[in-house]
Scaffold this motif. Structure first.
Motif, PDB file in Angstrom:
ATOM      1  N   ILE A   1       0.785  -1.051   0.115  1.00  0.00           N
ATOM      2  CA  ILE A   1       0.173   0.053  -0.006  1.00  0.00           C
ATOM      3  C   ILE A   1       0.929   1.269  -0.015  1.00  0.00           C
ATOM      4  CG2 ILE A   1      -1.764   1.138   1.228  1.00  0.00           C
ATOM      5  CD1 ILE A   1      -2.456  -1.329   2.591  1.00  0.00           C
ATOM      6  N   HIS A   2       0.865   2.162  -1.043  1.00  0.00           N
ATOM      7  CA  HIS A   2       1.531   3.165  -1.248  1.00  0.00           C
ATOM      8  C   HIS A   2       0.860   4.272  -1.509  1.00  0.00           C
ATOM      9  CE1 HIS A   2       5.195   5.232  -3.424  1.00  0.00           C
ATOM     10  NE2 HIS A   2       5.125   5.766  -2.256  1.00  0.00           N
ATOM     11  N   ALA A   3       0.822   5.462  -0.638  1.00  0.00           N
ATOM     12  CA  ALA A   3       0.013   6.797  -0.662  1.00  0.00           C
ATOM     13  C   ALA A   3       1.036   7.749  -1.047  1.00  0.00           C
ATOM     14  CB  ALA A   3      -1.015   6.896   0.253  1.00  0.00           C
ATOM     15  N   TYR A   4       1.106   8.744  -1.779  1.00  0.00           N
ATOM     16  CA  TYR A   4       1.858   9.891  -2.104  1.00  0.00           C
ATOM     17  C   TYR A   4       0.908  10.902  -3.169  1.00  0.00           C
ATOM     18  CZ  TYR A   4       1.985   7.013  -6.660  1.00  0.00           C
ATOM     19  OH  TYR A   4       1.818   6.493  -7.895  1.00  0.00           O
ATOM     20  N   ARG A   5       1.599  11.837  -3.282  1.00  0.00           N
ATOM     21  CA  ARG A   5       1.114  13.132  -3.813  1.00  0.00           C
ATOM     22  C   ARG A   5       1.734  12.886  -5.435  1.00  0.00           C
ATOM     23  NH1 ARG A   5      -1.953  16.607  -0.811  1.00  0.00           N
ATOM     24  NH2 ARG A   5      -1.548  16.239   1.329  1.00  0.00           N
ATOM     25  N   ARG A   6       0.953  13.389  -6.409  1.00  0.00           N
ATOM     26  CA  ARG A   6       1.789  13.347  -7.557  1.00  0.00           C
ATOM     27  C   ARG A   6       0.822  14.546  -8.565  1.00  0.00           C
ATOM     28  NH1 ARG A   6       1.684   8.017 -10.915  1.00  0.00           N
ATOM     29  NH2 ARG A   6      -0.167   8.372 -11.247  1.00  0.00           N
ATOM     30  N   ASP A   7       1.395  15.402  -9.305  1.00  0.00           N
ATOM     31  CA  ASP A   7       0.669  16.335 -10.237  1.00  0.00           C
ATOM     32  C   ASP A   7      -0.614  16.882  -9.432  1.00  0.00           C
ATOM     33  OD1 ASP A   7       1.686  14.219 -12.718  1.00  0.00           O
ATOM     34  OD2 ASP A   7       2.647  15.770 -11.834  1.00  0.00           O
ATOM     35  N   GLY A   8      -0.600  16.959  -8.193  1.00  0.00           N
ATOM     36  CA  GLY A   8      -1.687  17.587  -7.580  1.00  0.00           C
ATOM     37  C   GLY A   8      -2.975  16.656  -7.188  1.00  0.00           C
ATOM     38  N   LEU A   9      -2.345  15.485  -7.461  1.00  0.00           N
ATOM     39  CA  LEU A   9      -3.493  14.430  -7.034  1.00  0.00           C
ATOM     40  C   LEU A   9      -2.939  13.571  -5.833  1.00  0.00           C
ATOM     41  CD1 LEU A   9      -4.063  13.003 -10.440  1.00  0.00           C
ATOM     42  CD2 LEU A   9      -5.727  14.518  -9.122  1.00  0.00           C
ATOM     43  N   ALA A  10      -3.643  13.073  -5.086  1.00  0.00           N
ATOM     44  CA  ALA A  10      -3.324  12.188  -4.006  1.00  0.00           C
ATOM     45  C   ALA A  10      -3.854  10.855  -4.769  1.00  0.00           C
ATOM     46  CB  ALA A  10      -4.322  12.046  -2.879  1.00  0.00           C
ATOM     47  N   VAL A  11      -2.608   9.912  -4.821  1.00  0.00           N
ATOM     48  CA  VAL A  11      -2.542   8.563  -5.362  1.00  0.00           C
ATOM     49  C   VAL A  11      -2.170   7.551  -4.377  1.00  0.00           C
ATOM     50  CG1 VAL A  11      -1.366   7.157  -7.057  1.00  0.00           C
ATOM     51  CG2 VAL A  11      -1.483   9.627  -7.408  1.00  0.00           C
ATOM     52  N   ILE A  12      -3.172   6.509  -4.467  1.00  0.00           N
ATOM     53  CA  ILE A  12      -2.772   5.214  -3.595  1.00  0.00           C
ATOM     54  C   ILE A  12      -2.815   4.052  -4.550  1.00  0.00           C
ATOM     55  CG2 ILE A  12      -3.633   3.892  -1.781  1.00  0.00           C
ATOM     56  CD1 ILE A  12      -5.710   6.309  -1.073  1.00  0.00           C
ATOM     57  N   ASP A  13      -1.514   3.208  -4.429  1.00  0.00           N
ATOM     58  CA  ASP A  13      -1.239   2.216  -5.150  1.00  0.00           C
ATOM     59  C   ASP A  13      -1.702   1.081  -4.467  1.00  0.00           C
ATOM     60  OD1 ASP A  13      -0.599   3.432  -7.438  1.00  0.00           O
ATOM     61  OD2 ASP A  13       1.380   3.731  -7.004  1.00  0.00           O
ATOM     62  N   ILE A  14      -2.363  -0.064  -4.548  1.00  0.00           N
ATOM     63  CA  ILE A  14      -2.422  -1.221  -3.860  1.00  0.00           C
ATOM     64  C   ILE A  14      -1.825  -2.213  -4.969  1.00  0.00           C
ATOM     65  CG2 ILE A  14      -3.853  -3.089  -3.104  1.00  0.00           C
ATOM     66  CD1 ILE A  14      -4.836   0.356  -3.092  1.00  0.00           C
ATOM     67  N   GLU A  15      -0.698  -3.072  -4.501  1.00  0.00           N
ATOM     68  CA  GLU A  15       0.119  -3.978  -5.570  1.00  0.00           C
ATOM     69  C   GLU A  15       0.121  -5.330  -5.016  1.00  0.00           C
ATOM     70  OE1 GLU A  15       3.113  -0.456  -7.044  1.00  0.00           O
ATOM     71  OE2 GLU A  15       3.933  -2.321  -5.976  1.00  0.00           O
ATOM     72  N   ASP A  16       0.079  -6.241  -5.547  1.00  0.00           N
ATOM     73  CA  ASP A  16       0.652  -7.500  -5.297  1.00  0.00           C
ATOM     74  C   ASP A  16       1.381  -8.054  -6.323  1.00  0.00           C
ATOM     75  OD1 ASP A  16      -0.696  -9.691  -7.212  1.00  0.00           O
ATOM     76  OD2 ASP A  16      -2.404  -8.248  -6.849  1.00  0.00           O
ATOM     77  N   ASP A  17       2.475  -8.940  -5.894  1.00  0.00           N
ATOM     78  CA  ASP A  17       3.541  -9.543  -7.019  1.00  0.00           C
ATOM     79  C   ASP A  17       3.018 -10.755  -7.609  1.00  0.00           C
ATOM     80  OD1 ASP A  17       3.825 -11.115  -4.723  1.00  0.00           O
ATOM     81  OD2 ASP A  17       5.745 -10.521  -4.414  1.00  0.00           O
ATOM     82  N   ALA A  18       1.651 -10.909  -7.598  1.00  0.00           N
ATOM     83  CA  ALA A  18       1.188 -12.354  -8.304  1.00  0.00           C
ATOM     84  C   ALA A  18       1.129 -12.271  -9.767  1.00  0.00           C
ATOM     85  CB  ALA A  18       0.039 -12.748  -7.536  1.00  0.00           C
ATOM     86  N   GLY A  19       0.475 -10.914 -10.153  1.00  0.00           N
ATOM     87  CA  GLY A  19       0.253 -10.640 -11.473  1.00  0.00           C
ATOM     88  C   GLY A  19      -0.746 -11.651 -12.145  1.00  0.00           C
ATOM     89  N   THR A  20      -2.003 -11.972 -11.479  1.00  0.00           N
ATOM     90  CA  THR A  20      -2.759 -12.830 -11.885  1.00  0.00           C
ATOM     91  C   THR A  20      -4.180 -12.099 -12.382  1.00  0.00           C
ATOM     92  OG1 THR A  20      -3.558 -12.914  -9.651  1.00  0.00           O
ATOM     93  CG2 THR A  20      -2.002 -14.518 -10.426  1.00  0.00           C
ATOM     94  N   TRP A  21      -4.054 -10.622 -12.518  1.00  0.00           N
ATOM     95  CA  TRP A  21      -5.485 -10.210 -12.672  1.00  0.00           C
ATOM     96  C   TRP A  21      -5.856 -10.422 -14.212  1.00  0.00           C
ATOM     97  CZ3 TRP A  21      -6.914  -6.345 -16.021  1.00  0.00           C
ATOM     98  CH2 TRP A  21      -8.144  -5.568 -16.093  1.00  0.00           C
ATOM     99  N   SER A  22      -7.226 -10.569 -14.299  1.00  0.00           N
ATOM    100  CA  SER A  22      -7.458 -10.397 -15.662  1.00  0.00           C
ATOM    101  C   SER A  22      -8.945  -9.787 -15.778  1.00  0.00           C
ATOM    102  CB  SER A  22      -7.742 -11.926 -16.141  1.00  0.00           C
ATOM    103  OG  SER A  22      -8.777 -12.705 -15.458  1.00  0.00           O
ATOM    104  N   GLU A  23      -9.576  -9.179 -16.971  1.00  0.00           N
ATOM    105  CA  GLU A  23     -10.574  -8.539 -17.225  1.00  0.00           C
ATOM    106  C   GLU A  23     -11.956  -9.359 -16.664  1.00  0.00           C
ATOM    107  OE1 GLU A  23     -12.575  -5.233 -17.599  1.00  0.00           O
ATOM    108  OE2 GLU A  23     -10.479  -5.175 -18.220  1.00  0.00           O
ATOM    109  N   PRO A  24     -12.609  -9.012 -15.693  1.00  0.00           N
ATOM    110  CA  PRO A  24     -13.749  -9.796 -15.193  1.00  0.00           C
ATOM    111  C   PRO A  24     -14.724 -10.012 -16.100  1.00  0.00           C
ATOM    112  CG  PRO A  24     -13.603  -7.752 -14.026  1.00  0.00           C
ATOM    113  CD  PRO A  24     -12.437  -7.882 -14.900  1.00  0.00           C
ATOM    114  N   SER A  25     -15.366 -11.114 -16.258  1.00  0.00           N
ATOM    115  CA  SER A  25     -16.522 -11.554 -16.970  1.00  0.00           C
ATOM    116  C   SER A  25     -17.664 -11.716 -16.052  1.00  0.00           C
ATOM    117  CB  SER A  25     -16.311 -12.680 -17.864  1.00  0.00           C
ATOM    118  OG  SER A  25     -16.006 -13.842 -16.945  1.00  0.00           O
TER     119      SER A  25
END
Length: 558
Positions: free
Chosen positions: A487-511
């Motif tokens: 979980i990484h929360a930071y400021r960028r270009d006037g926005l508040a950005v929150i990244d939620i990451e996992d190192d599995a890389g298994t996401w696919s477009e849900p059906s």
């Protein structure tokens, strides 16, 4: 040798008195209470009494000018468990009492007892980061041993004339240096055994509460009516062993099992003022049968004498109560009191789950409630099984996880606003993550990096929890090796950005209807903050899935 044997007898009496106190209801050995003000007051009173009792039971020597005593056990244990200030206070108290008894060595004894308490307090500071070592028997022995050697040195420095000081040390030194450390070690043993018993009782109480929750899971989905209430009352009575259990809504009895069920009939109006008090105040009410007695308003021959009433709530509103009763012949156990509260909290959580499951297909105005219901039943089952498994090997850890589970569902109950701060969102997911880390053991690593100026940032309630649950459930849980969620929360270009990451890389477009949680989070951000904001998803197969939340970067004073 006769003096040594007499002092052994004194210590034996001492230990018997302390053991009897440890078995009494007044004893509170839980380590979590010791640092608190009330806990320190309790430690002060207990160990001051031990020091004073050590004076009373002491054996006069050298014509009454000195006594062979176990006073140091009180000040040393006070310092070890409570720190330098507590050790000083107990030492001064026991020392003043020693001076009041008179004798040429009284002042030296008072000074030495105070020094021993302070020395033990510094041992407390040195070992405070390792509580298990702090209460180890060998630490109590070594600290008291060194303290008694210092005691003898103080006698030689303070008592005059010097030949009398030598004579005092000759008499009191061997028994006190040899036996007081053994006494302190035995005292610590009694304390630890009582603590272990309390842990086992708490673990058993937790396991029983979880068993009730597991057996009741799914009942609430059928509605909160007489049939379900009767089943819940039967389950709670069977698991707790109390005299009777009742379940009510806000107006009438829905179910009742046990003593008095011949006149506490389902469908009859609520007659007890205690129940009315619990419902109106949304509070736990306890009538112990001594200071406050449960007097049945329905039958003069009712055997019930004490009651614990726990409100069942949904979104802060009371829907009913669970009532645990005991008859006149039985004392209401503290374990059953805490067990009843835990059952009430868990049943309230299940009420929430059942109610929110009915709202899954509502429009945007119901989406906050829907997100609150997104806590998957499998998570609760997995949490229950994890905690039950840990209960067998680590009761203290199991109790901590039960607290996290209770906190998680309690926050679900209370979070009914459209917006929450980032700090509240992080606090909400912390209990969830603690349970998941226990479930996956060393296969799950969580990294959190947050810009402190963003902690008061407002974003839609239940933004983070569905995203983090998705990362674990659909990503990391499928891995056999260690996985990392970030979980990484930071400021960028006037926005508040929150990244939620996992190192599995298994996401696919849900059906079909998949990805409901993410869709609702994205839509609520857009509805509340504008179409320029929301979530985006990036995936590198088998390497990384990153869900990025973008919201307005509010100006926050650091």
């Amino acid at each position: 040798m006769r003096l040594l044997f007499s002092f052994v007898q004194v210590l034996s009496v001492f230990l018997v008195v302390f053991y009897l106190y440890c078995r009494s209801p007044a004893f509170r050995p839980l380590k979590a209470d010791w640092p608190r003000p009330r806990g320190k007051v309790r430690l002060y009173l207990v160990f001051s009494l031990i020091g004073i009792l050590g004076n009373f039971l002491g054996i006069p020597v050298v014509g009454g000018e000195a006594i062979v005593n176990a006073r140091a056990v009180g000040s040393t244990l006070a310092g070890l468990l409570g720190g330098p200030v507590l050790g000083l206070m107990v030492g001064v108290t026991a020392g003043i009492h020693r001076i009041s008894m008179g004798g040429n060595a009284a002042l030296a004894g008072a000074i030495a007892t105070t020094l021993e308490g302070v020395m033990a307090g510094f041992v407390h500071l040195a070992l405070n980061r390792n509580p298990e070592r702090l209460v180890a028997r060998w630490v109590a022995f070594a600290t008291t041993f060194v303290g008694e050697i210092v005691h003898m040195g103080v006698v030689l420095l303070v008592v005059r004339p010097y030949p009398q000081a030598v004579e005092v040390v000759k008499f009191i030194g061997p028994p006190m240096i040899l036996l007081n450390p053994v006494g302190a070690m035995l005292f610590m043993t009694v304390l630890l055994e009582r603590q272990r018993e309390q842990d086992q009782v708490a673990a058993a109480s937790s396991a029983r509460a979880l068993k009730v929750a597991e057996r009741a899971l799914g009942l609430m989905a059928r509605g909160f009516g007489p049939e379900v209430a009767a089943e819940i009352a039967a389950i709670v009575k069977e698991e707790t062993g109390v005299g009777a259990v009742g379940v009510t809504d806000t107006e009438r009895v829905l179910g009742f099992v046990g003593m008095g069920e011949d006149h506490h009939l389902p469908g009859t109006p609520i007659a007890s003022p205690f129940t009315r008090q619990s419902i109106s105040g949304n509070a736990v009410v306890f009538a112990d049968g001594i200071d406050q007695t449960y007097n049945c308003r329905v039958s003069n021959t009712c055997p019930l004498n004490s009651v614990l009433i726990v409100p069942l709530q949904l979104d802060g509103a009371v829907l009913g109560t669970v009532q645990l009763f005991e008859p006149r012949a039985h004392r209401f156990l503290n374990m059953n009191k805490s067990l009843g509260r835990g059952i009430g909290a868990l049943l309230s959580s299940q009420l929430l789950e059942a109610r929110y499951q009915e709202q899954k297909n509502l429009l945007v105005t119901s989406e906050l409630k829907l997100l609150q219901a997104q806590v998957n039943p499998h998570f609760l089952f997995n949490a229950l099984n994890t905690i039950i498994a840990i209960t067998r090997t680590d009761p203290a850890r199991a109790r901590d996880l039960l607290v996290h589970l209770s906190h998680f569902f309690r926050k679900n109950l209370k979070r009914n606003r459209d917006l929450s701060t980032l700090q509240e969102e992080l606090e909400h997911v912390s209990s969830y993550l603690e349970i998941e880390k226990a479930r996956f053991a060393d296969r799950l690593v969580v990294e959190t990096v947050v810009d402190p100026t963003l902690l008061s940032l407002e974003l839609p309630t239940f933004t983070l929890q569905p995203l983090i649950e998705n990362a674990i459930k659909h990503g990391l849980s499928a891995r056999l090796e260690k996985g990392t969620a970030r979980i990484h929360a930071y400021r960028r270009d006037g926005l508040a950005v929150i990244d939620i990451e996992d190192d599995a890389g298994t996401w696919s477009e849900p059906s079909g209807g998949g990805g409901l949680g993410m869709k609702i989070v994205d839509r609520r951000i857009k509805d509340l903050m504008g179409d320029a904001y929301g979530i985006t998803i990036a995936c590198v197969p088998n390497q990384l899935t990153r869900v990025t939340v973008k919201v307005p970067g509010q100006k926050v004073t650091a």
